[in-house]
Design a protein around this motif. Sequence first.
Motif, mmCIF file in Angstrom:
data_model
loop_
_atom_site.group_PDB
_atom_site.id
_atom_site.type_symbol
_atom_site.label_atom_id
_atom_site.label_comp_id
_atom_site.label_asym_id
_atom_site.label_seq_id
_atom_site.Cartn_x
_atom_site.Cartn_y
_atom_site.Cartn_z
ATOM 1 N N GLN A 238 -23.658 -5.211 -14.400
ATOM 2 C CA GLN A 238 -25.098 -4.737 -14.070
ATOM 3 C C GLN A 238 -25.281 -3.756 -13.511
ATOM 4 O OE1 GLN A 238 -26.515 -8.362 -12.292
ATOM 5 N NE2 GLN A 238 -26.182 -7.432 -10.304
ATOM 6 N N SER A 239 -26.096 -2.889 -13.999
ATOM 7 C CA SER A 239 -26.398 -1.734 -13.211
ATOM 8 C C SER A 239 -27.190 -1.789 -12.055
ATOM 9 C CB SER A 239 -27.201 -0.801 -14.363
ATOM 10 O OG SER A 239 -26.268 -0.354 -15.373
ATOM 11 N N SER A 240 -26.807 -1.023 -11.080
ATOM 12 C CA SER A 240 -27.547 -0.901 -9.866
ATOM 13 C C SER A 240 -28.596 0.210 -9.727
ATOM 14 C CB SER A 240 -26.454 -0.644 -8.781
ATOM 15 O OG SER A 240 -27.138 -0.333 -7.566
ATOM 16 N N GLU A 241 -29.861 0.112 -9.720
ATOM 17 C CA GLU A 241 -30.783 1.027 -9.445
ATOM 18 C C GLU A 241 -30.455 1.969 -8.132
ATOM 19 O OE1 GLU A 241 -34.841 -0.292 -9.659
ATOM 20 O OE2 GLU A 241 -34.644 -1.387 -11.455
ATOM 21 N N VAL A 242 -29.746 1.337 -7.234
ATOM 22 C CA VAL A 242 -29.818 2.087 -5.974
ATOM 23 C C VAL A 242 -28.533 3.013 -6.391
ATOM 24 C CG1 VAL A 242 -29.202 2.061 -3.708
ATOM 25 C CG2 VAL A 242 -30.710 0.174 -4.613
ATOM 26 N N LEU A 243 -27.587 2.752 -7.012
ATOM 27 C CA LEU A 243 -26.553 3.589 -7.317
ATOM 28 C C LEU A 243 -26.960 4.442 -8.141
ATOM 29 C CD1 LEU A 243 -23.622 3.950 -6.780
ATOM 30 C CD2 LEU A 243 -23.184 2.705 -8.829
ATOM 31 N N GLY A 244 -27.674 4.278 -8.982
ATOM 32 C CA GLY A 244 -28.232 5.345 -10.210
ATOM 33 C C GLY A 244 -29.162 6.387 -9.349
ATOM 34 N N ALA A 245 -29.974 6.074 -8.417
ATOM 35 C CA ALA A 245 -30.738 6.863 -7.567
ATOM 36 C C ALA A 245 -29.771 7.907 -6.524
ATOM 37 C CB ALA A 245 -31.679 6.276 -6.846
ATOM 38 N N PHE A 246 -28.665 7.101 -6.152
ATOM 39 C CA PHE A 246 -27.699 7.796 -5.337
ATOM 40 C C PHE A 246 -26.938 9.151 -6.191
ATOM 41 C CE2 PHE A 246 -23.214 8.452 -3.784
ATOM 42 C CZ PHE A 246 -23.751 8.801 -2.698
ATOM 43 N N VAL A 247 -26.751 8.671 -7.401
ATOM 44 C CA VAL A 247 -26.180 9.688 -8.524
ATOM 45 C C VAL A 247 -27.328 11.046 -8.719
ATOM 46 C CG1 VAL A 247 -25.071 10.134 -10.489
ATOM 47 C CG2 VAL A 247 -24.225 8.073 -9.111
ATOM 48 N N ASP A 248 -28.481 10.330 -8.905
ATOM 49 C CA ASP A 248 -29.264 11.471 -9.273
ATOM 50 C C ASP A 248 -29.764 12.112 -8.039
ATOM 51 O OD1 ASP A 248 -29.351 10.473 -11.810
ATOM 52 O OD2 ASP A 248 -31.038 9.104 -11.726
ATOM 53 N N SER A 249 -29.300 11.902 -6.853
ATOM 54 C CA SER A 249 -30.052 12.550 -5.659
ATOM 55 C C SER A 249 -28.985 13.849 -5.551
ATOM 56 C CB SER A 249 -29.923 11.871 -4.444
ATOM 57 O OG SER A 249 -28.287 11.388 -4.047
ATOM 58 N N TYR A 250 -27.994 13.842 -6.325
ATOM 59 C CA TYR A 250 -27.137 15.356 -6.125
ATOM 60 C C TYR A 250 -27.599 16.232 -7.164
ATOM 61 C CZ TYR A 250 -23.325 12.517 -3.353
ATOM 62 O OH TYR A 250 -22.872 12.114 -2.374
ATOM 63 N N SER A 251 -27.539 17.722 -6.633
ATOM 64 C CA SER A 251 -27.666 18.509 -7.611
ATOM 65 C C SER A 251 -26.841 18.567 -8.720
ATOM 66 C CB SER A 251 -27.483 19.996 -6.802
ATOM 67 O OG SER A 251 -28.626 20.072 -5.720
ATOM 68 N N PHE A 252 -27.035 19.155 -9.927
ATOM 69 C CA PHE A 252 -26.172 19.308 -10.995
ATOM 70 C C PHE A 252 -25.906 17.958 -11.530
ATOM 71 C CE2 PHE A 252 -24.960 22.244 -7.728
ATOM 72 C CZ PHE A 252 -25.636 23.700 -8.331
ATOM 73 N N SER A 253 -26.998 17.044 -11.583
ATOM 74 C CA SER A 253 -26.677 15.660 -11.913
ATOM 75 C C SER A 253 -26.251 15.468 -13.137
ATOM 76 C CB SER A 253 -27.731 14.970 -11.385
ATOM 77 O OG SER A 253 -29.062 15.474 -12.433
ATOM 78 N N ARG A 254 -26.619 16.371 -14.255
ATOM 79 C CA ARG A 254 -25.799 16.163 -15.751
ATOM 80 C C ARG A 254 -24.505 16.004 -15.695
ATOM 81 N NH1 ARG A 254 -27.434 19.872 -21.051
ATOM 82 N NH2 ARG A 254 -26.019 18.733 -22.535
ATOM 83 N N TYR A 255 -23.961 17.068 -14.927
ATOM 84 C CA TYR A 255 -22.288 16.909 -14.876
ATOM 85 C C TYR A 255 -21.862 16.090 -14.168
ATOM 86 C CZ TYR A 255 -17.884 18.648 -13.253
ATOM 87 O OH TYR A 255 -16.378 18.488 -12.901
ATOM 88 N N LEU A 256 -22.229 15.769 -12.887
ATOM 89 C CA LEU A 256 -22.000 14.551 -12.131
ATOM 90 C C LEU A 256 -22.134 13.287 -12.871
ATOM 91 C CD1 LEU A 256 -23.278 15.681 -8.755
ATOM 92 C CD2 LEU A 256 -21.101 16.017 -9.651
ATOM 93 N N GLY A 257 -23.043 13.011 -13.451
ATOM 94 C CA GLY A 257 -23.373 11.784 -14.474
ATOM 95 C C GLY A 257 -22.332 11.571 -15.305
ATOM 96 N N GLU A 258 -21.635 12.866 -15.778
ATOM 97 C CA GLU A 258 -20.460 12.556 -16.631
ATOM 98 C C GLU A 258 -19.305 11.985 -15.877
ATOM 99 O OE1 GLU A 258 -19.699 16.246 -18.477
ATOM 100 O OE2 GLU A 258 -21.331 16.158 -19.767
ATOM 101 N N GLU A 259 -19.322 12.421 -14.849
ATOM 102 C CA GLU A 259 -18.096 12.098 -13.744
ATOM 103 C C GLU A 259 -18.334 10.468 -13.371
ATOM 104 O OE1 GLU A 259 -15.186 13.351 -12.657
ATOM 105 O OE2 GLU A 259 -15.449 15.319 -13.854
ATOM 106 N N HIS A 260 -19.403 10.498 -13.083
ATOM 107 C CA HIS A 260 -20.025 8.887 -12.645
ATOM 108 C C HIS A 260 -19.554 7.882 -13.964
ATOM 109 C CE1 HIS A 260 -21.967 5.573 -11.206
ATOM 110 N NE2 HIS A 260 -22.826 5.612 -12.156
ATOM 111 N N GLU A 261 -19.748 8.339 -15.184
ATOM 112 C CA GLU A 261 -19.370 7.595 -16.425
ATOM 113 C C GLU A 261 -17.597 7.457 -16.322
ATOM 114 O OE1 GLU A 261 -21.077 5.528 -18.302
ATOM 115 O OE2 GLU A 261 -22.751 6.341 -17.044
#
Length: 273
Positions: A238-261
């Motif tokens: 199950q997805s964590s909204e808190v974790l999603g917000a943590f990832v989104d808090s970083y700059s350059f979130s599009r690239y970092l989102g790929e690393e998160h996946e």
Amino acid sequence: MPVQYENQHVTVFQSELYQTTSTVAVTKDIILITDPTWLPGEIEAIRQHVDKHDNGQRKYLLFTHSDFDHILGWKAFPDAVTIASRGFTAKSGREDILQDIHDFDESYYIQRPYPVEYPSIDIIIDHDEQTMEIGNTSVSFYLAPGHQADGVFAVLPGPGILIAGDYASDVEFPFIHHDSRAYERTLNKLEEVMDENTINLFVPGHGTCTADGAEIRKRIRDSRWYIQTLRDEIRHQQSSEVLGAFVDSYSFSRYLGEEHENNKAQIEKERRA
């Protein structure tokens, strides 16, 4: 090349690309160059800095790990003694790493004034606290798997410098390209080294160096929390909204989102093993 930080002991250069750091520490005995990168002009600025401070000291070139952006400046320092982990010397897939360099250079029409090769290593780091002593200068090395299998970080206890490689960055959460449990052990090791030494400057492989001990420990805690929370998310499917917000808090979130996946896929792989 922009200088992010400088004092009488160390200069931290920072590339425009991925905020990648390259560190040059100077003592009366040695010049230690770490991960010189990215563009030829940037590497030339580092080389000129080394030449400026060269008073006959022995030059050493440390590779914190084998990612292509950390090795592509090797041949610009042909007289330096190279240092890396045993895993670095045994690395498989070297041709893929070199191809990454060639692909990058071809994409941006870059011509380097030196050959592109996988580094040969003169001093191999086999264990934690392996120490090099040259005159009055001491450098201790620690194995740091997790991001990659072949990571190393280094401590110069005299000036209190910790060169961390791709750990505890303020612009990236953990990129787990090897193993999440090993990554956590490396984070623990960083904390232990902090406890046992006076660290006056912490230099990550990407992002901002810091002299603030509380900030260093916060970065380590955040990294550990991210891995543990992501592991729980994978375990419970199950997805964590808190974790999603943590990832989104970083700059350059599009690239970092790929690393998160990619991290999700890595921990799922570990869970199924």
